[in-house]
Design a protein around this motif. Structure first.
Motif, short mmCIF file in Angstrom:
data_model
loop_
_atom_site.label_atom_id
_atom_site.label_comp_id
_atom_site.label_asym_id
_atom_site.label_seq_id
_atom_site.Cartn_x
_atom_site.Cartn_y
_atom_site.Cartn_z
N GLU A 91 0.82 -1.21 0.00
CA GLU A 91 0.00 0.00 0.00
C GLU A 91 0.85 1.26 0.00
N GLN A 92 2.07 1.19 0.52
CA GLN A 92 2.94 2.36 0.53
C GLN A 92 3.54 2.64 -0.83
N MET A 93 3.48 1.66 -1.73
CA MET A 93 4.07 1.90 -3.05
C MET A 93 3.16 2.80 -3.85
N PRO A 94 3.72 3.76 -4.59
CA PRO A 94 2.86 4.63 -5.39
C PRO A 94 2.41 3.92 -6.65
N GLU A 95 1.22 4.32 -7.15
CA GLU A 95 0.72 3.78 -8.40
C GLU A 95 1.57 4.27 -9.54
N PRO A 96 1.71 3.61 -10.68
CA PRO A 96 1.26 2.25 -10.94
C PRO A 96 2.25 1.22 -10.39
N LYS A 97 1.76 0.20 -9.78
CA LYS A 97 2.63 -0.77 -9.14
C LYS A 97 2.28 -2.16 -9.61
N TYR A 98 3.27 -3.02 -9.55
CA TYR A 98 3.12 -4.38 -10.02
C TYR A 98 3.69 -5.32 -8.98
N VAL A 99 3.30 -6.57 -9.05
CA VAL A 99 3.79 -7.56 -8.10
C VAL A 99 4.28 -8.77 -8.86
N ILE A 100 5.49 -9.20 -8.57
CA ILE A 100 6.00 -10.44 -9.14
C ILE A 100 6.13 -11.42 -7.99
N SER A 101 5.51 -12.56 -8.14
CA SER A 101 5.60 -13.56 -7.10
C SER A 101 6.63 -14.59 -7.54
N MET A 102 7.72 -14.67 -6.82
CA MET A 102 8.85 -15.49 -7.26
C MET A 102 8.92 -16.76 -6.44
N GLY A 103 8.91 -17.89 -7.10
CA GLY A 103 9.10 -19.13 -6.40
C GLY A 103 7.80 -19.83 -6.08
N SER A 104 7.92 -21.13 -5.74
CA SER A 104 6.72 -21.91 -5.46
C SER A 104 6.02 -21.42 -4.21
N CYS A 105 6.81 -21.00 -3.20
CA CYS A 105 6.18 -20.65 -1.93
C CYS A 105 5.36 -19.39 -2.02
N ILE B 93 -1.93 -9.66 -1.53
CA ILE B 93 -1.76 -8.61 -2.54
C ILE B 93 -2.02 -9.21 -3.91
N PRO B 94 -2.51 -8.43 -4.86
CA PRO B 94 -2.78 -8.96 -6.20
C PRO B 94 -1.48 -9.13 -6.98
N VAL B 95 -1.32 -10.27 -7.62
CA VAL B 95 -0.06 -10.60 -8.27
C VAL B 95 -0.21 -10.44 -9.78
N ASP B 96 0.84 -9.89 -10.42
CA ASP B 96 0.82 -9.74 -11.87
C ASP B 96 1.48 -10.89 -12.59
N VAL B 97 2.67 -11.28 -12.14
CA VAL B 97 3.41 -12.34 -12.83
C VAL B 97 3.82 -13.37 -11.79
N TYR B 98 3.61 -14.64 -12.13
CA TYR B 98 4.06 -15.73 -11.26
C TYR B 98 5.29 -16.36 -11.89
N VAL B 99 6.35 -16.51 -11.14
CA VAL B 99 7.55 -17.18 -11.64
C VAL B 99 7.72 -18.45 -10.82
N PRO B 100 7.38 -19.62 -11.38
CA PRO B 100 7.50 -20.83 -10.57
C PRO B 100 8.93 -21.37 -10.57
N GLY B 101 9.18 -22.26 -9.63
CA GLY B 101 10.53 -22.82 -9.52
C GLY B 101 10.85 -22.91 -8.05
N CYS B 102 11.83 -23.75 -7.71
CA CYS B 102 12.15 -23.84 -6.30
C CYS B 102 13.64 -23.99 -6.11
N PRO B 103 14.43 -22.93 -6.09
CA PRO B 103 14.07 -21.58 -6.52
C PRO B 103 14.20 -21.44 -8.03
N PRO B 104 13.51 -20.48 -8.63
CA PRO B 104 13.65 -20.30 -10.08
C PRO B 104 15.04 -19.80 -10.41
N ARG B 105 15.54 -20.20 -11.54
CA ARG B 105 16.85 -19.74 -11.97
C ARG B 105 16.81 -18.23 -12.15
#
Lengths: 172, 366, 191
Positions: free
Chosen positions: C109-123, C145-157
């Motif tokens: 919420e502290q980030m100013p608009e426009p903001k994006y979220v990348i969710s990295m990893g399986s967890c 939080i709403p996520v824009d891009v999911y990067v799967p992997g454990c951990p992703p390269r």
């Protein structure tokens, strides 16, 4: 037993000594970094160049199609489902004993922790790793792989040794 | 009369230099630190409880990400060691040498990351980039042998998963030469740098008695004069057949911890070279059932992880899942000594002292 | 003098941007001009995504390797910022516990608009190995939080994380953020 650092000693000689030490430390450090400037770069400009991934890399999972039987090698023993620590493999089959037919083989790749235990326990090497790692998506549901996805994910020929370098990849 | 008040400074869980989600509540009197209370638990993953519902084989996959993630194979090692001791399983000789080799490579990799983040916390950005460059080579070695860069799941109960690939011992020897050639560059960059020395020498002193009383171990205790290393005191794998020294200092300040870890990298290279020379032929994996049922009993296994004395207390009730697993985490005990180390210093020293302990929050919180 | 934006957040109207956009849109050929301006601005925004590095666990190490020597993300304009006020995007790297969930939400919420979220990893995507029987790990960061891009992997390269950023850049380049304001201003209740 904590003590503060000793106060800096005053006097012209100590000032000159400290200045000299400081300049020397700076010069040696800068020389070290300047030398590195002329050494070959190790940066890989992904996506224009890609690194050779080792053949053992734990990438995506796949069920390769055996060219002789035109089907995968799975004998529906349920060992991979039992050993998965995340419980992300779901297998269902109809029929009994040798006439079993696979109806559902889902792997939730977003849950998968890529540990390789399923590949370890499979008795027929039906499930293998593919050295592929580009699977980011906008939608989490895309990461639920069913049987067709797993067949498609497998390479047609045996997994080669490493992924070849892409000479002209996508421009950023 | 000037009225002075103590200020409560919150170095919150999101901070570029706290090495993870650690919250420090620092009580300041001006710029002097009066008290520091760490607030942990932001990464508690209940690994010990989860391990009770997974078999001994599945736990290998859990243990190398749930505990200290920088030293995945050291975690696998302590788990596999505990299970093998409980179930009295013998490990082939080649597997033991391969395990020792991997453990020492993991030690170098962990110390390199520590070096990089310690440097970048104190402002030396170049140290971070160089340490990561060396670490990439180790990760390439790991990837070609185990299949994973950070999480390997390579050890198995009774050996390792599969043998080393073709040409790997030569590449490892090449890496050892490369590392020995690059270490003087780190000395040039950091050890002789007057700013680095001024920020770390004499700062955050931990005396030997306090270190023993608070249960510190690993490089933190060895820099304070405590000559204890599990590899020498309770040898496991093939450490009793190898020659290496345990670096030790007596000052107990941040600079001493830095020097101890740098010297440990050199000793690890020495151990790796000996392992590569003496690698015997043979099989690498004993025949162990997938659903191993160890006899009822309890065992304590301890190893020397790069953070310190890592131990697992395993209680088995005869079924294929453990009954209780207790993890003795070295970073947790080392973090406990933080309050003692920080009293009396300035707020600018918080980062230097915290960085020199080398904590990993996953190890602290489990 | 305030005007309400798309989410009913009052915005101080120092420069009447919505009015200007409406005027330009009404002119003949104005739509083309707006689209071109958006393209240029989107290219600028996509080429300099500044993430807030919220490294929680193991994936943070691979994120650090992506910022470091071998897979330099700085070549693509991605500079890590330590404070959410200066960040465009938050990379949630690692497993989020219930204790840290309100803090992630507050940072977002502290980030100013426009903001994006990348969710990295399986967890961060779905709880990963800690999904089915864990009492303290969130089953995916998209619960807070709403996520824009999911990067799967454990951990992703690190290359996989860079590919996630490329997908985010594609998403940013297609974003009609000026035309969206016209539509929102037209359908907003009059003050």
């Amino acid at each position: 037993m904590n003590t503060s650092p000793p106060p800096p000693s005053t006097g012209l000689l100590s000032l000159l000594d400290r200045t000299w030490q400081g300049a020397l430390g700076l010069a040696i450090g800068l020389g070290s970094t300047l030398r590195t400037m002329f050494q070959p770069k190790v940066t890989v400009s992904y996506p224009i160049e890609k690194v050779n991934v080792s053949p053992r890399w734990h990438g995506l999972l796949a069920l390769p199609i055996d060219p002789e039987t035109d089907n995968d090698k799975c004998i529906i023993c349920f060992q991979c489902e039992r050993v998965c620590p995340d419980r992300c493999i779901h297998i269902e089959a109809t029929g009994k004993a040798k006439d079993r037919v696979l109806t559902r083989f889902d792997i939730e790749m977003d849950l998968c922790c890529y540990c390789g235990l399923c590949v370890d326990v499979c008795p027929t090497e039906a499930i293998v790793f593919v050295p592929h790692y580009e699977m980011s998506t906008y939608n989490r549901a895309n990461l639920n792989y069913d049987l067709e996805d797993l067949h498609r994910a497998a390479p047609k020929e045996p997994i080669a040794h490493g992924v070849v370098k892409v000479p002209n990849g996508r421009r950023a | 009369m000037i009225r002075t008040e103590e200020l409560l400074l919150n170095m919150g869980p999101q901070h570029p230099s706290t090495h993870g989600v650690l919250r420090l509540v620092v009580t300041l009197d001006g710029e002097n630190i009066v008290d520091v209370q760490p607030d942990i638990g932001y990464l508690h993953s209940s690994v010990e409880k989860m391990m009770e519902h997974r078999t001994y084989l599945q736990n290998i996959a859990l243990v190398d990400r749930g505990m200290d993630y920088l030293t995945a194979m050291a975690n696998e090692e302590v788990w596999v060691l505990a299970t093998e001791r409980l179930a009295r399983i013998d490990v082939p000789a080649r597997a033991r040498y391969i395990r020792t080799l991997m453990l020492e490579l993991q030690r170098i990799s962990s110390h390199l990351i520590w070096l990089g983040t310690f440097g970048i916390d104190l402002g030396a950005f170049t140290a971070f980039l160089w340490a990561m460059r060396e670490r990439e080579r180790i990760m390439d070695l790991f990837e070609s042998a185990t299949g994973g860069r950070l999480h390997h799941v390579y050890f198995r109960i009774g050996g390792v998963y599969e043998d080393l690939p073709e040409g790997w011992p030569e590449r490892c020897a090449e890496f050892c030469d490369h590392m020995t050639a690059k270490l003087p560059e780190y000395d040039e960059l950091l050890t002789g740098n007057p700013i680095f020395v001024a920020r770390t020498q004499g700062v955050g002193v931990l005396s030997r008695d306090v270190a023993i009383a608070l249960g510190a171990s690993g490089p933190v205790a060895r820099a304070s004069g405590l000559a204890y290393d599990v590899r020498k005191a309770h040898p496991y794998e093939v450490y009793d057949q190898l020659e290496f020294d345990i670096p030790m200092r007596t000052e107990g300040d941040c600079f001493a911890r830095y020097l101890v870890r740098l010297e440990e990298i050199r000793q690890s290279v020495r151990i790796i070279r000996q392992c590569l020379e003496r690698l015997p032929q043979g099989e690498v994996r004993g025949k162990v059932s997938m659903t191993l049922r160890p006899p009822k009993g309890e065992v304590y296994a301890r190893t020397e992880s790069p953070r310190g004395d890592l131990g697992i207390y395993l209680v088995s009730d005869g079924s294929d899942t453990p009954y209780r697993v207790k993890i003795r985490a070295p970073a947790f005990s080392n973090l406990y000594a933080l309050t003692e180390m920080m009293r009396g210093w300035k707020v600018a020293d918080v980062i230097a002292i915290l960085g020199s302990i080398d904590i990993v929050l996953s190890d602290v919180d489990r | 003098m305030t005007a309400t934006g798309p989410d009913d957040v009052p915005r101080s109207q120092v420069f009447p941007l919505d009015k200007v956009l409406e005027v330009i849109d009404a002119l003949p050929g104005g739509g083309v001009v707006l689209t071109k301006v958006e393209e240029v601005l989107n290219w600028g925004r996509a080429a300099s995504v500044w993430p807030l590095t919220f490294g929680l666990a193991c994936c943070a190490i691979e994120m650090m390797q992506a910022f470091a020597t071998r897979f330099d993300m700085d070549r693509m304009g991605i500079i890590p910022r330590a404070t959410p006020r200066q960040a465009d995007c938050i990379i949630v790297a690692g497993r989020a516990t219930i204790k840290i969930a309100p803090i992630v939400r507050r940072l977002w919420e502290q980030m100013p608009e426009p903001k994006y979220v990348i969710s990295m990893g399986s967890c961060a995507t779905c709880g990963g190995p800690f999904f089915y029987d864990n009492y303290s790990i969130l089953k995916g960061i998209d619960q807070v939080i709403p996520v824009d891009v999911y990067v799967p992997g454990c951990p992703p390269r690190p290359e996989a994380l860079i590919e996630g950023f490329l997908k985010l850049q594609e998403k940013i380049k297609k974003e009609p953020f000026l035309r969206r304001r016209i539509v929102a201003a037209a359908s907003a209740p009059s003050p």
